[in-house]
Enzyme design. Structure first.
Site, PDB file in Angstrom:
ATOM      1  N   LYS A  33      86.187  74.224 -41.426  1.00  0.00           N
ATOM      2  CA  LYS A  33      85.899  72.902 -42.013  1.00  0.00           C
ATOM      3  C   LYS A  33      84.558  72.359 -41.523  1.00  0.00           C
ATOM      4  CE  LYS A  33      87.868  69.118 -39.999  1.00  0.00           C
ATOM      5  NZ  LYS A  33      86.864  68.104 -39.623  1.00  0.00           N
ATOM      6  N   ASN A  34      84.361  72.425 -40.200  1.00  0.00           N
ATOM      7  CA  ASN A  34      83.171  71.776 -39.639  1.00  0.00           C
ATOM      8  C   ASN A  34      81.883  72.556 -39.861  1.00  0.00           C
ATOM      9  OD1 ASN A  34      84.771  69.689 -38.948  1.00  0.00           O
ATOM     10  ND2 ASN A  34      84.949  70.224 -36.768  1.00  0.00           N
ATOM     11  N   CYS A 128      88.482  59.959 -38.598  1.00  0.00           N
ATOM     12  CA  CYS A 128      89.541  60.030 -37.601  1.00  0.00           C
ATOM     13  C   CYS A 128      89.378  58.971 -36.535  1.00  0.00           C
ATOM     14  CB  CYS A 128      89.537  61.397 -36.931  1.00  0.00           C
ATOM     15  SG  CYS A 128      90.467  62.609 -37.838  1.00  0.00           S
ATOM     16  N   ARG A 133      82.495  55.833 -33.026  1.00  0.00           N
ATOM     17  CA  ARG A 133      81.727  56.954 -33.603  1.00  0.00           C
ATOM     18  C   ARG A 133      80.356  56.425 -34.028  1.00  0.00           C
ATOM     19  NH1 ARG A 133      85.572  60.912 -35.522  1.00  0.00           N
ATOM     20  NH2 ARG A 133      83.839  62.360 -35.688  1.00  0.00           N
ATOM     21  N   PRO A 134      79.506  56.040 -33.053  1.00  0.00           N
ATOM     22  CA  PRO A 134      78.197  55.503 -33.436  1.00  0.00           C
ATOM     23  C   PRO A 134      77.304  56.571 -34.064  1.00  0.00           C
ATOM     24  CG  PRO A 134      78.326  55.809 -31.046  1.00  0.00           C
ATOM     25  CD  PRO A 134      79.681  56.151 -31.602  1.00  0.00           C
ATOM     26  N   ASP A 136      73.812  56.097 -33.722  1.00  0.00           N
ATOM     27  CA  ASP A 136      72.512  55.667 -33.201  1.00  0.00           C
ATOM     28  C   ASP A 136      71.556  56.844 -32.957  1.00  0.00           C
ATOM     29  OD1 ASP A 136      74.494  56.252 -31.218  1.00  0.00           O
ATOM     30  OD2 ASP A 136      73.121  55.529 -29.676  1.00  0.00           O
ATOM     31  N   ASP A 316      88.366  69.588 -29.775  1.00  0.00           N
ATOM     32  CA  ASP A 316      89.284  69.709 -30.913  1.00  0.00           C
ATOM     33  C   ASP A 316      90.501  70.583 -30.595  1.00  0.00           C
ATOM     34  OD1 ASP A 316      87.699  68.054 -32.388  1.00  0.00           O
ATOM     35  OD2 ASP A 316      86.744  69.628 -33.563  1.00  0.00           O
ATOM     36  N   ARG A 408      93.636  66.986 -44.042  1.00  0.00           N
ATOM     37  CA  ARG A 408      92.175  66.972 -43.986  1.00  0.00           C
ATOM     38  C   ARG A 408      91.620  68.257 -43.373  1.00  0.00           C
ATOM     39  NH1 ARG A 408      89.759  61.953 -41.180  1.00  0.00           N
ATOM     40  NH2 ARG A 408      87.999  63.363 -41.436  1.00  0.00           N
TER      41      ARG A 408
HETATM   42  C1  EPZ Z   1      81.927  66.807 -34.563  1.00  0.00           C
HETATM   43  O1  EPZ Z   1      82.024  65.401 -34.613  1.00  0.00           O
HETATM   44  C2  EPZ Z   1      83.177  67.355 -35.210  1.00  0.00           C
HETATM   45  N1  EPZ Z   1      83.227  66.902 -36.586  1.00  0.00           N
HETATM   46  C3  EPZ Z   1      84.402  66.890 -34.454  1.00  0.00           C
HETATM   47  O2  EPZ Z   1      85.548  67.485 -35.031  1.00  0.00           O
HETATM   48  C4  EPZ Z   1      84.290  67.367 -33.013  1.00  0.00           C
HETATM   49  O3  EPZ Z   1      85.375  66.864 -32.282  1.00  0.00           O
HETATM   50  C5  EPZ Z   1      82.973  66.870 -32.396  1.00  0.00           C
HETATM   51  O4  EPZ Z   1      81.853  67.282 -33.220  1.00  0.00           O
HETATM   52  C6  EPZ Z   1      82.730  67.402 -30.995  1.00  0.00           C
HETATM   53  O5  EPZ Z   1      82.743  68.793 -31.006  1.00  0.00           O
HETATM   54  C7  EPZ Z   1      82.582  67.587 -37.518  1.00  0.00           C
HETATM   55  O6  EPZ Z   1      81.906  68.565 -37.268  1.00  0.00           O
HETATM   56  C8  EPZ Z   1      82.743  67.108 -38.911  1.00  0.00           C
HETATM   57  P1  EPZ Z   1      79.364  64.345 -31.856  1.00  0.00           P
HETATM   58  P2  EPZ Z   1      80.738  64.482 -34.349  1.00  0.00           P
HETATM   59  O7  EPZ Z   1      78.248  63.773 -32.623  1.00  0.00           O
HETATM   60  O8  EPZ Z   1      79.570  65.138 -34.979  1.00  0.00           O
HETATM   61  C9  EPZ Z   1      78.773  60.264 -29.343  1.00  0.00           C
HETATM   62  C10 EPZ Z   1      87.631  67.448 -36.181  1.00  0.00           C
HETATM   63  O9  EPZ Z   1      88.824  67.107 -35.960  1.00  0.00           O
HETATM   64  N2  EPZ Z   1      77.677  59.935 -30.264  1.00  0.00           N
HETATM   65  O10 EPZ Z   1      79.135  65.609 -31.107  1.00  0.00           O
HETATM   66  O11 EPZ Z   1      81.088  63.114 -34.742  1.00  0.00           O
HETATM   67  C11 EPZ Z   1      80.141  60.253 -30.027  1.00  0.00           C
HETATM   68  O12 EPZ Z   1      80.677  58.961 -30.072  1.00  0.00           O
HETATM   69  C12 EPZ Z   1      86.492  66.600 -35.701  1.00  0.00           C
HETATM   70  O13 EPZ Z   1      87.352  68.437 -36.833  1.00  0.00           O
HETATM   71  C13 EPZ Z   1      76.886  58.831 -29.986  1.00  0.00           C
HETATM   72  O14 EPZ Z   1      77.061  58.154 -28.990  1.00  0.00           O
HETATM   73  O15 EPZ Z   1      80.656  64.557 -32.780  1.00  0.00           O
HETATM   74  C14 EPZ Z   1      80.950  61.192 -29.170  1.00  0.00           C
HETATM   75  O16 EPZ Z   1      81.445  60.495 -28.062  1.00  0.00           O
HETATM   76  C15 EPZ Z   1      86.912  65.411 -34.952  1.00  0.00           C
HETATM   77  N3  EPZ Z   1      75.865  58.536 -30.873  1.00  0.00           N
HETATM   78  C16 EPZ Z   1      79.906  62.203 -28.703  1.00  0.00           C
HETATM   79  O17 EPZ Z   1      78.623  61.589 -28.905  1.00  0.00           O
HETATM   80  C17 EPZ Z   1      75.616  59.281 -31.972  1.00  0.00           C
HETATM   81  O18 EPZ Z   1      74.670  58.951 -32.718  1.00  0.00           O
HETATM   82  C18 EPZ Z   1      79.926  63.519 -29.445  1.00  0.00           C
HETATM   83  O19 EPZ Z   1      79.910  63.249 -30.850  1.00  0.00           O
HETATM   84  C19 EPZ Z   1      76.434  60.396 -32.231  1.00  0.00           C
HETATM   85  C20 EPZ Z   1      77.472  60.706 -31.367  1.00  0.00           C
END
Ligand code: EPZ
Length: 428
Positions: A33-34, A128, A133-134, A136, A316, A408
């Site tokens: 999916k991802n 989810c 989920r910022p 920034d 995950d 999903r």
């Molecule tokens: C991806 O989410 C995956 N989703 C998630 O899988 C997965 O858990 C996650 O990466 C970590 O491996 C998809 O690929 C669609 P991040 P993502 O940006 O991209 C913070 C599933 O069930 N952050 O690596 O949202 C954020 O809040 C899903 O398949 C900021 O602070 O994860 C988090 O604490 C759930 N600012 C951390 O970084 C930003 O601009 C990591 O988030 C972006 C993120």
């Protein structure tokens, strides 16, 4: 226990599981999916035909298809995991909130729209319930590449006459920000260097896909990705990588039921930290080139794990391994370092008789001899996988609601598990 009639009156559908069967047999895992979602979004970067293979049949993919259609793209499911996308007629750079609000990965379209049309106006994403989920760091990356970005009224509006390659150093590792920066930088003038970039296999897959379209990306799989912008990206035919998270979910579900399962057409290399944790938990795992087999073992040993970005233990897979540890012979400690509200599913495991306590980012799991069926609910995709695994192991009947989350990310979950011998039915 809620009766079927009462459930049907309030909720559209649910899973009914009678636990206690040992999962046994062989299953082929779907595409990831991802990896599929950003690759679909990246198809915006070309006006030529893109053919994708091994696309999973899950609701997040249908949502991404609808988002692309809302922009003017043609998307067709061709059967057996094939999908064609043509983005030559895109006439809109602002997907609707009704779709974007349904999943976090919707925001993946922002970078490709900005790179191809010089503008993207995308609502803040939903999805989810794992904590805040910022976006920034995505916004910061667009600005560093030369876009003007306004975040107002729930939208991120990025605009640029020209974009210029630059150095972007992420303050923390982010899968989403790395994807969006990469999908923008492939089409800007000059060279972009992404430092402290995410190294997840799905990021690697996206980079390989972009290179197949004609992008020039090096450092793939490392934390420093170098992108030389090109003028044009072309159509391509591409197969998505296997889903490592589903592979791990099926293996942990096999372990908690005392079963023996082989997952085929998967890549064990993606799962090193998970396999190592499972072995520490006393599980016998055999890896081939494209399969992973979990053999029946008598007991589950307690372990300590801590989630972190790839190649660390994947967040995950944290819920499903926690579910497995609820019946370990001793006390385990699981620490979550990525999302601040990822332990919400713990209350559901308690309904099944598990003994867990959460303090801040750490969950202490005191293994119990047995779980017992109960009505439970999934609050996010991976919590859904964990709860299903626990219900399969629990004695007696369980009902699981929250299927909108499970669907999903899990392709045909009840038929996959039935084929492995589970007593599972979808009602409604
Ligand atoms: C991806 O989410 C995956 N989703 C998630 O899988 C997965 O858990 C996650 O990466 C970590 O491996 C998809 O690929 C669609 P991040 P993502 O940006 O991209 C913070 C599933 O069930 N952050 O690596 O949202 C954020 O809040 C899903 O398949 C900021 O602070 O994860 C988090 O604490 C759930 N600012 C951390 O970084 C930003 O601009 C990591 O988030 C972006 C993120």
């Amino acid at each position: 226990m809620l009766t079927e009639n009462l459930l049907l009156g309030v909720i559209l559908s649910y899973l009914k599981i009678v636990g206690g069967s040992h999962l046994r047999g062989e299953i082929e895992v779907s595409g990831a999916k991802n990896a599929a979602l950003p690759v679909m979004a990246a198809s915006i970067l070309t006006d030529e035909d893109v053919l994708l293979r091994r696309i999973p049949d899950i609701s997040d993919v249908w949502i991404m298809a609808d988002i692309l259609r809302s922009l003017g793209a043609k998307v067709a499911f061709e059967g057996k995991g094939d999908m064609t996308i043509n983005c030559s007629d895109i006439s809109c750079v602002s997907p609707p909130y009704e779709l974007v609000g349904k999943m976090n990965a919707s925001f993946d379209v922002t970078g490709p729209l900005l790179a191809r049309f010089g503008e993207a106006k995308v609502p803040l994403p939903g999805g989810c319930n794992l904590g805040s989920r910022p976006v920034d760091m995505h916004v910061e990356a667009f600005r560093i590449l030369g876009a003007e970005v306004v975040c107002q009224h729930g939208f991120v509006h990025a605009k640029a006459k020209t974009l210029q390659g630059n150095k972007i150093r992420f303050r923390r590792i982010s899968v989403g920000a790395t994807k969006n920066a990469m999908m923008t930088a492939v089409k800007v003038d000059g060279i972009t260097v992404l430092e402290n970039a995410a190294m997840e296999p799905e990021i690697v897959d996206l980079a390989v896909f972009l290179n197949a379209m004609g992008a020039r990306i090096t450092g793939i799989g490392s934390n420093t990705i170098v992108i030389e912008g090109v003028k044009k990206l072309s159509g391509v035919s591409y197969e998505i990588i296997p889903d490592r998270i589903l592979t791990g979910t099926y293996l942990a579900a096999a372990a908690v039921t005392g079963g023996s399962v082989t997952v085929i057409r998967t890549w064990p290399d993606f799962l090193e930290s998970f396999i190592s944790a499972m072995r520490s938990a006393g599980q016998k795992i055999i890896c081939g080139k494209d399969y992973v087999k979990l053999e029946k073992t008598e007991k589950i040993l307690p372990i300590e794990i801590s989630s972190s970005p790839h190649p660390g233990f994947p967040t995950d897979l944290q819920p499903v391994i926690t579910a497995m540890l609820t019946i370990a012979e001793g006390t385990s400690v699981v620490t979550e370092n990525i999302f601040d509200r990822r332990f919400m599913y713990v209350d559901e495991l308690r309904r099944l008789g598990a003994s867990l306590s959460v303090s801040d980012r750490t969950c202490i799991i005191r293994g119990v001899p047995k779980l017992f069926g109960a009505p439970v609910k999934a609050h996010d995709i991976r919590a859904g996988g964990a709860i299903i695994a626990a219900c399969l192991a629990a004695e007696g009947e369980s009902t699981i609601t929250g299927l909108e989350f499970i669907d999903r990310g899990h392709e045909k979950i009840e038929s996959v598990l039935s084929d492995l011998g589970a007593n599972i039915r979808r009602i409604g």
